[in-house]
Scaffold this active site. Structure first.
Site, mmCIF file in Angstrom:
data_model
loop_
_atom_site.group_PDB
_atom_site.id
_atom_site.type_symbol
_atom_site.label_atom_id
_atom_site.label_comp_id
_atom_site.label_asym_id
_atom_site.label_seq_id
_atom_site.Cartn_x
_atom_site.Cartn_y
_atom_site.Cartn_z
ATOM 1 N N GLU A 89 55.875 10.716 39.991
ATOM 2 C CA GLU A 89 55.184 12.070 40.407
ATOM 3 C C GLU A 89 55.235 12.500 41.925
ATOM 4 O O GLU A 89 54.440 13.099 42.181
ATOM 5 C CB GLU A 89 53.715 12.048 39.848
ATOM 6 C CG GLU A 89 53.552 11.979 38.363
ATOM 7 C CD GLU A 89 54.246 13.153 37.562
ATOM 8 O OE1 GLU A 89 54.643 14.073 38.316
ATOM 9 O OE2 GLU A 89 54.091 13.507 36.334
ATOM 10 N N HIS A 107 45.985 12.137 40.946
ATOM 11 C CA HIS A 107 46.451 12.626 39.668
ATOM 12 C C HIS A 107 46.021 11.547 38.630
ATOM 13 O O HIS A 107 46.340 10.637 38.650
ATOM 14 C CB HIS A 107 47.822 12.719 39.613
ATOM 15 C CG HIS A 107 48.436 12.902 38.676
ATOM 16 N ND1 HIS A 107 48.228 14.272 37.556
ATOM 17 C CD2 HIS A 107 49.598 12.324 37.720
ATOM 18 C CE1 HIS A 107 48.891 13.776 36.489
ATOM 19 N NE2 HIS A 107 49.880 13.056 36.689
ATOM 20 N N HIS A 109 45.376 11.241 33.935
ATOM 21 C CA HIS A 109 45.398 11.762 32.552
ATOM 22 C C HIS A 109 43.961 11.789 31.903
ATOM 23 O O HIS A 109 44.072 11.179 30.907
ATOM 24 C CB HIS A 109 46.356 10.821 31.885
ATOM 25 C CG HIS A 109 47.809 11.189 32.550
ATOM 26 N ND1 HIS A 109 48.807 10.190 31.761
ATOM 27 C CD2 HIS A 109 48.483 11.794 33.642
ATOM 28 C CE1 HIS A 109 49.824 10.799 32.418
ATOM 29 N NE2 HIS A 109 49.940 11.401 33.598
ATOM 30 N N HIS A 169 49.146 17.521 30.021
ATOM 31 C CA HIS A 169 49.552 16.419 30.925
ATOM 32 C C HIS A 169 48.132 15.974 31.425
ATOM 33 O O HIS A 169 48.017 14.517 31.496
ATOM 34 C CB HIS A 169 50.278 17.175 32.170
ATOM 35 C CG HIS A 169 50.869 15.932 33.191
ATOM 36 N ND1 HIS A 169 52.357 15.941 33.511
ATOM 37 C CD2 HIS A 169 50.550 14.780 33.586
ATOM 38 C CE1 HIS A 169 52.465 15.067 34.336
ATOM 39 N NE2 HIS A 169 51.483 14.143 34.389
ATOM 40 N N TYR A 224 25.306 21.557 51.372
ATOM 41 C CA TYR A 224 25.032 20.685 50.555
ATOM 42 C C TYR A 224 25.103 19.266 51.352
ATOM 43 O O TYR A 224 26.207 18.728 51.824
ATOM 44 C CB TYR A 224 25.579 20.383 49.315
ATOM 45 C CG TYR A 224 25.127 19.455 48.261
ATOM 46 C CD1 TYR A 224 23.750 19.728 47.674
ATOM 47 C CD2 TYR A 224 25.700 18.254 48.376
ATOM 48 C CE1 TYR A 224 23.431 18.620 46.966
ATOM 49 C CE2 TYR A 224 25.309 17.025 47.437
ATOM 50 C CZ TYR A 224 23.984 17.243 46.841
ATOM 51 O OH TYR A 224 23.737 16.406 45.992
#
Length: 229
Positions: A89, A107, A109, A169, A224
């Site tokens: 990726e 990234h 899944h 994905h 915050y």
């Protein structure tokens, strides 16, 4: 390729910013597995140090990674650190760094986020923490993993956002640090779980925020936490 001498100390180990960043990349990758956001090596993590992007290698279990396994590429994708093959990726990670001020990308899944990405074009505004990602979270059109097409679709979904879902994905989220990118990833997975849970109640329909309500919450989120001075 081998790690450049400038990235190693006098004992042959990586040191300085690159060594610290790689240790954080590995730690974050292991955390994604421990927290159930990925299975095996299905996700990937990266961090930018100057013009070098440190990224997890392809197909190597994260608990086996050590300092000697560091992988780094320049912004054109040329490998400048390590001998292991970078994640498949890589085009997606590099697209984020070229187009934003990101210092880290995560990234995954994640189960609930991936499920939502197959159901809607945008995560319904079930919670104000969408403001931490810049607004309603979009779903990028499907494309084969590891392709420039997927990277292009992702950038469209990320416009004005720090995270998005990928159709069939998973998730892509970036931040000013690995901690921030990871925390945003966890929040996105949680929001997807909340929406799926509430939407599954027979006869029920989740109450959603308006864009005005989200804007007010987003503004408040900017203040915050603790201020140091």
């Amino acid at each position: 390729m081998r790690i450049s001498n400038t990235a190693r100390d006098d004992k042959g180990d990586m040191g300085g910013d690159v060594g610290r960043a790689w240790a954080e990349v590995v730690s974050t990758a292991r955390r994604t597995t421990a927290d159930g956001l990925v299975v095996g090596t299905s996700g990937n993590v990266s961090a930018r140090v100057g013009d070098v992007v440190l990224v997890t290698p392809s197909g190597v279990p994260y608990d086996r990674l050590g300092p000697e396994d560091a992988v780094g590429v320049d912004l054109d994708g040329r490998q400048v650190i390590g001998e292991l093959t970078p994640t498949s990726e890589l085009p997606m990670h590099l697209a984020v760094y070229r187009s934003t001020d990101a210092a880290a990308v995560v990234h995954t899944h994640a189960v609930h986020a991936t499920a939502v990405a197959g159901l809607v074009d945008e995560l319904p505004l079930v919670h104000y923490m969408a403001g931490a990602l810049g607004g309603p979270v979009r779903v990028a059109d499907y494309a084969l993993y590891g392709t420039d097409e997927l990277a292009h679709n992702m950038l469209r979904a990320l416009e004005g956002r720090t995270g998005c879902l990928l159709r069939n994905h998973g998730t892509v989220v970036y931040g000013a640090s690995l901690d921030q990118a990871y925390d945003r990833t966890a929040q996105l997975e949680w929001m997807c779980r909340v929406w799926l849970t509430s939407a599954s109640v027979p006869g029920g329909s989740p109450a959603l925020l308006t864009l005005d309500q989200l804007a007010l919450a987003t503004e408040k989120l900017r203040g915050y936490g603790q201020r140091r001075g």
